[in-house]
Scaffold this motif. Structure first.
Motif: not given
Length: 778
Positions: A526-534, A719-722, A726-732, A751-756
């Motif tokens: 998966f691409h890191k852009e698929q998920m936003q980690l907050l 968190a892995g439920r989201v 390859e087409t999924d998008r979501g918020i954790v 995969e969690w290194q890019s978070y906000r």
């Protein structure tokens, strides 16, 4: 096993010069396409001065010898095989067989003697081989067909990112006969990436049978579907799924005797025909198939499924069938033996706690008193033994309550005597009206005694006065690594994998890995852009901060996140009590009936209730694009579904580490967000503190081993439920300021290194920006 070896040595040493102990024997039967080698080790061969030759077969038993009136048939058959080989080798006209039974407690011995002519043993042996030949023919022909299909088999998909390398790592580990620990992020296709190279290794004769071991029904179904995909691509492979007795028994109650069960009555006279028919007609022996043939031939489906494992190239089953000493498949895993087996251990992070439970045992003082009341009016003679055990437990309760006990030897001695007395009573009173109650206690006591023989530095014995007033003594396996390693050493290689296997050295240590074994971090597809980690910096689930204001802040976060886009969300809490507090606050202050619907995970939910809960997130059409191709019915079918986006948001309030935070696979719009409240730390309790102290003494970070690592595993699972495709998008969203600490962030997967990092004031904007970016990207 140790008692049996001791008895053998004791008897053999008592024999005179005529007695030759541990005689290796072998006989080869040639056929057109193959040969059958019969070999074994006779306990003794006696050469009398008068020329008489006797084969001695020794059997240790805990049964009173007065109850053994004749040799068990299977024991006698083994001795007759040895007698045939000796008679042929020494060209004897006749040969004697002596069955020696020895009680391992009293060392009392009972003999059974029989003399056979060479013609008699020859006729018996060749009749046996004639019966066996059709099975040998099938085995030979199927092996040829299987190997040819494996050689022609190609990987059935285009390789995803990193998948080909992972397949190579698995194959090389098998070649090196080691263990491999894989951190396999969701989407890497771990099931096919482990099964395919294992099958290819079987094709190269590096092993002969695959055991796919897992803790959950859904992952067993995924494994079955993966073998089906390979079969569609030309693989010829016999696969059996082992189902628990309670789930496959067609009777209302599992009463495994011919009087109560028509499937048990005459089972052994029909089972061979049932097995042979199933082998000829099917390749996949799942629950429904086994039930179909069991009904057709009127045999026990559970026993039939176990028998089918002997003819299967792959056995898909629970961890218990390899690791649990009371459930493991004795057909394959007799102590001290090593077979041509490959072990694929799915969701292996679960094996740490499962291992601890499998190798631990406990007894409750009040159960002794209940047993005494049960047998009181039947003159069992057990009362005095029960009283002695109770006296020992009473002393522990007064002197060493709620503490680690250095030794429970005095209690164990009295328990052993009670256990022996119960065994004698059960042998003498097969029709006792309280047999079932006594038998259940007998098994529990036996388990405690068995574990007591395994006690070492990896264990702690402790006592506890429980909330209901009962008093417990427990033999607790803190570190199951040695026992797990011993089990895996019974095969060629082991591949252990999980999407949440961090830190991998922690799992490697506790799951029996060595320095020579391998570990690998598989690349995510998966691409890191698929998920936003907050990461929220201004809320927490700490006990010291739990109050109405904190519940309000958490509920406010939930509201801000779900307000930015309608869809399905799961919110995970550290406990049912915490869930209820935030849920009530949310419903009072933030709930919008027109655009939202809220459901909660109840503390006790049966399978129907779980299905109903998941149905709210999914419709009944399976998702067509999954590497694992799971299309199972009922509960399993609900975890591979999609729904189209609706005008309302569905909020599922769940418990972290519970039934909905692991093992469900809601793709696409079925789940677009997971909000996780707290770090998942287990509650402080006596056992957790034992773990902490133990690993501190080992030079490790005890808090990490007892609390932080298990907690973060639950967080990662939720968190892995989201993101499931390859087409999924979501918020954790991780709602606890402790996630900003180094101790937690070093456990984040790559995969969690890019978070906000967000606050209550900035969260809504961050979520809104992610969905806007996602929309623009599409």
């Amino acid at each position: 096993m140790q008692d049996g070896s001791r008895i053998h040595r004791m008897i053999q040493k008592r024999m005179g010069l005529e007695y030759e102990a541990e005689v290796p024997l072998r006989y080869i039967v040639p056929y057109e396409n193959y040969q059958i080698q019969i070999e074994g080790r006779a306990d003794g061969v006696i050469h009398r001065e008068n020329g008489q030759v006797i084969v001695d077969e020794i059997k240790g038993t805990y049964q009173e010898l007065k109850h053994i009136r004749e040799p068990k048939k299977v024991h006698l058959m083994q001795a007759l095989c040895y007698a045939f080989i000796v008679a042929e080798k020494e060209d004897l006209r006749e040969i004697g067989v002596r069955m020696t039974y020895c009680n391992m407690d009293t060392e009392e011995i009972k003999y059974f003697h029989e003399t056979y002519t060479r013609v008699e043993v020859r006729n018996w042996f060749w009749n046996l081989m004639d019966q066996y030949k059709k099975w040998a023919d099938f085995t030979y022909e199927w092996h040829q067909k299987r190997q040819e299909s494996i050689h022609a088999l190609a990987f059935p998909f285009d390789y995803r990112t990193g998948q080909k390398e992972l397949v190579g790592h698995v194959y090389q580990t098998i070649c090196h006969k080691k263990k491999l620990f894989i951190q396999a992020p969701t989407g890497v296709g771990k099931t096919i990436s482990t099964i395919f190279p294992a099958v290819k290794a079987v094709g190269e004769e590096k092993a002969d049978r695959i055991f796919y071991l897992t803790a959950k029904t859904i992952t067993r179904t995924v494994a079955k579907e993966t073998f089906s995909i390979l079969a569609e691509n030309g693989l010829c492979y016999k696969t059996v799924l082992l189902t628990a007795k309670e789930k496959i028994c067609p009777m209302e109650a599992c009463s495994c005797n011919p009087v109560d069960c028509p499937y048990a009555k005459g089972h052994f006279s029909r089972i061979n025909d049932a097995i042979y028919a199933l082998l000829q007609e099917r390749d996949c022996f799942d629950r429904d198939t086994v039930l179909e043939y069991a009904e057709r031939f009127m045999v026990c489906p559970f026993e039939m499924s176990l028998d089918m494992s002997l003819f299967s190239d792959a056995v898909i089953c629970d961890y218990n069938y390899l690791f649990d000493p009371y459930v493991h498949l004795k057909r394959f895993f007799a102590e001290g033996t090593k077979g041509p087996y490959l072990f694929l251990v799915d969701e292996a992070h679960n094996l740490v706690e499962r291992g601890r439970e499998m190798y631990s045992a406990q007894l409750v003082k009040e159960d002794f008193l209940t047993l005494k009341k049960t047998v009181k009016e039947y003159k069992t003679g057990l009362d005095k033994y029960i009283d002695r055990c109770n006296k020992e437990l009473l002393a522990l309760k007064k002197e060493q309550c709620d503490m680690v006990v250095e030794s429970a030897g005095s209690f164990t001695m009295q328990l052993s005597r009670l256990h022996s007395a119960i065994g004698t009573y059960l042998e003498d009173h097969e029709d006792s009206p309280v047999r079932e109650e006594i038998l259940q206690f007998y098994f529990e006591a036996g388990r405690f005694l068995d574990v007591s023989e395994q006690l070492d530095d990896h264990y702690r014995i402790y006592t506890r006065l429980r909330e209901d007033g009962s008093f417990l003594i427990r033999e607790y396996c803190i570190d199951p690594s040695l026992r797990l390693q011993e089990c895996m050493d019974e095969g060629v290689a082991s591949i252990l994998f999980s999407a949440t296997f961090l830190p991998i050295q922690y799992y490697k240590q506790l799951l029996g890995g060595t320095k020579e074994d391998f570990e690998v971090y598989a690349s995510s597809a998966f691409h890191k852009e698929q998920m936003q980690l907050l990461l929220a910096s201004d809320v927490t689930s700490r006990y010291t901060r739990r109050c109405e204001l904190e519940y309000y802040h958490i509920a406010s976060y939930i509201s801000d996140i779900v307000a930015q886009r309608n869809g399905n969300y799961m919110i995970f809490f550290p406990s049912h009590q915490f869930l209820e507090q935030v849920y009530n606050c949310y419903m009072d202050r933030f709930y919008i009936e027109e655009t939202q619907e809220c459901i909660t995970q109840q503390e006790y939910m049966n399978e129907a209730a779980r299905e109903q809960f998941l149905k709210r997130f999914a419709i009944a059409e399976p998702h067509p694009d999954t590497d694992d191709r799971s299309r199972a019915a009922s509960w399993e079918s609900l975890v591979h579904m999609e729904i189209e986006q609706e005008d309302k948001s569905l909020l599922g309030f769940c418990v972290l580490g519970g039934i909905f935070s692991e093992g469900i696979d809601l793709k696409g719009e079925s789940l677009i967000g997971a909000i996780i409240v707290g770090t998942g730390l287990p509650q402080v309790c006596f056992e957790r503190e034992l773990l902490k102290d133990y690993f501190n003494a080992e030079g490790k970070n005890g808090f990490d081993f007892a609390y932080r690592y298990p907690g973060m595993n639950k967080v990662q699972q939720a968190a892995g439920r989201v993101i499931r495709s390859e087409t999924d998008r979501g918020i954790v969203a991780l709602l606890d300021d402790r996630f900003l600490q180094t101790g937690y962030q070093k456990l984040f997967p790559r995969e969690w290194q890019s978070y906000r990092c967000v606050t209550g004031a900035t969260c809504a904007e961050a979520v809104d920006n992610f969905w806007k970016y996602t929309k623009d990207d599409k």
